[in-house]
Design an enzyme around this catalytic site. Structure first.
Site, mmCIF file in Angstrom:
data_model
loop_
_atom_site.group_PDB
_atom_site.id
_atom_site.type_symbol
_atom_site.label_atom_id
_atom_site.label_comp_id
_atom_site.label_asym_id
_atom_site.label_seq_id
_atom_site.Cartn_x
_atom_site.Cartn_y
_atom_site.Cartn_z
ATOM 1 C CG ASN A 71 -3.382 40.652 5.827
ATOM 2 O OD1 ASN A 71 -3.976 41.630 5.392
ATOM 3 N ND2 ASN A 71 -3.011 39.655 5.048
ATOM 4 C CD GLU B 4 -5.249 40.216 -2.267
ATOM 5 O OE1 GLU B 4 -5.384 39.017 -1.953
ATOM 6 O OE2 GLU B 4 -4.670 41.060 -1.571
ATOM 7 C CB THR C 52 -13.073 45.224 13.402
ATOM 8 O OG1 THR C 52 -14.335 45.372 12.757
ATOM 9 C CG2 THR C 52 -13.216 45.516 14.883
ATOM 10 C CB CYS D 188 -3.601 37.345 0.500
ATOM 11 S SG CYS D 188 -2.498 38.680 0.067
ATOM 12 C CB THR D 189 1.190 36.336 -1.145
ATOM 13 O OG1 THR D 189 1.490 37.297 -0.136
ATOM 14 C CG2 THR D 189 0.561 37.010 -2.324
HETATM 15 O O1 G3H Z 1 -1.787 39.572 2.442
HETATM 16 C C1 G3H Z 1 -1.404 40.013 1.362
HETATM 17 C C2 G3H Z 1 -0.274 40.994 1.233
HETATM 18 O O2 G3H Z 1 -0.530 41.814 0.148
HETATM 19 C C3 G3H Z 1 1.046 40.297 1.112
HETATM 20 O O3 G3H Z 1 2.094 41.109 0.677
HETATM 21 O O4 G3H Z 1 3.232 39.120 -0.284
HETATM 22 O O5 G3H Z 1 4.330 41.313 -0.387
HETATM 23 O O6 G3H Z 1 4.066 40.126 1.796
HETATM 24 P P1 G3H Z 1 3.505 40.380 0.444
#
Ligand code: G3H
Length: 472
Positions: A152, A248, A178, A282-283
């Site tokens: 991502n 993570e 991938t 993730c966030t």
């Molecule tokens: O998918 C996880 C990323 O580290 C998200 O980064 O929350 O700064 O957009 P971000």
């Protein structure tokens, strides 16, 4: 797009005549191919990393910085080309991809500045009748770092592992996801062009089933830094023979909306948190826990905004774009179907063309539904109505994930009291959850991860203290 890129092993751009096709989420057709490496090449990468460590760790910080600066300059020069590759390969909007590259260049600059300020700690020994001792504790590189990045953020989440490792004198074997491999090998090409010494940075690609175990069990590894799914993270934990890990692994970040929240601001933050890049962060905000008295208003305002979202191609910078593959879209659809079967109320969305899912808002989601607990990694937002602050906190804490959480309220006392009760890595007050700025420590607990990232924190994790004690 039909790119073919080589792997970087021991200073050479190589392939083994076996290829792995990269399928674009845009049209589910190949957009390029990368070497499907096997045991031989993987072992060569680790031997090269181990051998070059002996000389790389002895280079001066300024020699390493010079090479990183050159590489970062090349990244800037190739920003547009790389952003296009990211758009095809991982479906990221061109503008967002450019921002990710700029953010990563800033990451390198910041890392360089932090590295210049890693000074030894000096202390006197003056306890237990011990006197006349001066301890000097320096940070030295751990050795060979295996960096495995997710699809991502194929640039930012690679650079955040590689740059601190290299600047501190470690060598690296880097395996991109991938989807992310074309981006990873493009970065490799730039490492090659920047003339990093052979073996210092190696970039390998291949099928997870062929090389996954080989990578994580290689005896040369001193630290594995992995970002990706809980499943793979758990496999790494089981199979890595006790190697040191930084993991993570995703989240189910809740947004707690209290009765006195500024709803206009809250909606703006939730929208950006939940739907940007189709929720594949993730966030991302992955559940809204709202006080009953404002739930109707909040849901109505969210509905208006969800229906304004642009849906389409990353090449046109749509916010909601096709998610990474069909299997992931099926999974998200399964969570929506399960919620609807259990009487969640569809507010808007729930249409689908292949892996392009319309942004979907579901109200009256309950803890009996999978969507309350599982991480969709797609454009769906469940709203759970709560009768009390205690219920909100309980649902937030009952999750197996614990990366970040957001609290929306105008009452700072409430914000602090709730923040204290939330069992999670980070609590954001009146903002979406977010890893950036990259200089902040970034961590998850429970299934969300192990160890801490962030610029200074990663410098700490790829180094260890070594003491020198002077007796006088
Ligand atoms: O998918 C996880 C990323 O580290 C998200 O980064 O929350 O700064 O957009 P971000």
């Amino acid at each position: 797009m039909n790119l073919e890129l080589n792997a970087l092993i021991n200073g050479e751009m190589i392939n083994n005549n076996e290829w792995l096709e990269i399928i674009s989420p845009i049209d589910l057709k190949p957009c390029g191919r990368v070497p499907a490496l096997k045991a031989n090449e993987i072992n060569q990468a680790f031997s090269a990393a181990r051998q070059s460590f002996a000389t790389w760790k002895k280079t001066t910080l300024f020699e390493r910085i010079k090479l990183l600066k050159h590489w970062s300059q090349l990244l800037l020069e190739h920003k547009n080309e790389l952003a296009k590759i990211m758009a095809y390969e991982v479906g990221k909007g061109i503008k967002d991809a450019e921002v990710e590259i700029e953010r990563s260049i800033e990451y390198i600059d910041y890392t360089i500045e932090e590295a210049k300020r890693v000074h030894p700690e000096t202390m006197t020994g003056d306890g237990w009748n011990i006197k006349n001792k001066l301890g000097i504790f320096s940070r030295i590189p751990k050795g060979v770092i295996l960096a495995i990045s997710p699809f991502n953020y194929p640039v930012n989440l690679s650079i955040s592992k590689i740059a601190p490792s290299l600047v501190m004198g470690n060598t690296v074997v880097f395996k991109p996801a991938t989807n992310g491999s074309l981006t990873g090998l493009f970065l490799a090409k730039l490492f090659h062009e920047a003339k990093f010494p052979a073996g210092v940075i190696n970039v390998v690609t291949g099928r997870g089933r062929d090389i996954g175990d080989l990578l994580i069990t290689n005896p040369e590894i001193d630290l594995i830094s992995f970002t990706g799914s809980v499943n793979v993270g758990n496999q790494i934990k089981q199979k890595c023979n006790g190697k040191e890990l930084v993991l993570e692994l995703g989240g189910k970040d809740p947004a707690l909306v209290l009765g006195d929240a500024n709803l206009a601001k809250t909606v703006k933050e939730i929208m950006a948190g939940a739907f940007s890049y189709s929720g594949q962060r993730c966030t991302a905000i992955k559940r809204v826990l709202v006080a009953e008295e404002v739930a109707d208003d909040l849901v109505a305002m969210l509905k208006t905004e969800v229906e304004k979202l642009t849906v389409g191609s990353p090449l046109d910078n749509a916010t909601v774009i096709p998610i990474i593959d069909d299997k992931s879209a099926d999974f998200v659809q399964g969570l929506i179907d399960d919620a609807l079967a259990h009487q969640a109320k569809l507010v808007t969305g729930n249409t689908r063309q292949g892996n392009l899912l319309a942004p979907t808002l579901l109200d009256h989601v309950t803890t009996a539904m999978k969507l309350a607990w599982e991480e969709p990694f797609g454009p769906v937002l469940p709203v759970i109505r709560c009768k009390s602050l205690a219920e909100m906190v309980k649902i937030a804490n009952d999750s197996n994930f614990a990366l970040q959480a957001s609290i929306f309220t105008n009452n700072l006392d409430h914000a602090f009291l709730i923040a204290e009760q939330l069992e999670t890595g980070t609590v954001n007050i009146n903002s979406k959850s977010q890893r950036g700025p990259d200089s902040f420590p970034f961590l998850g607990i429970k299934d969300s991860g192990q160890g801490v990232q962030g610029i200074r924190e990663t410098i700490n994790s790829v180094t260890r203290l070594k003491g020198l004690v002077i007796n006088y």
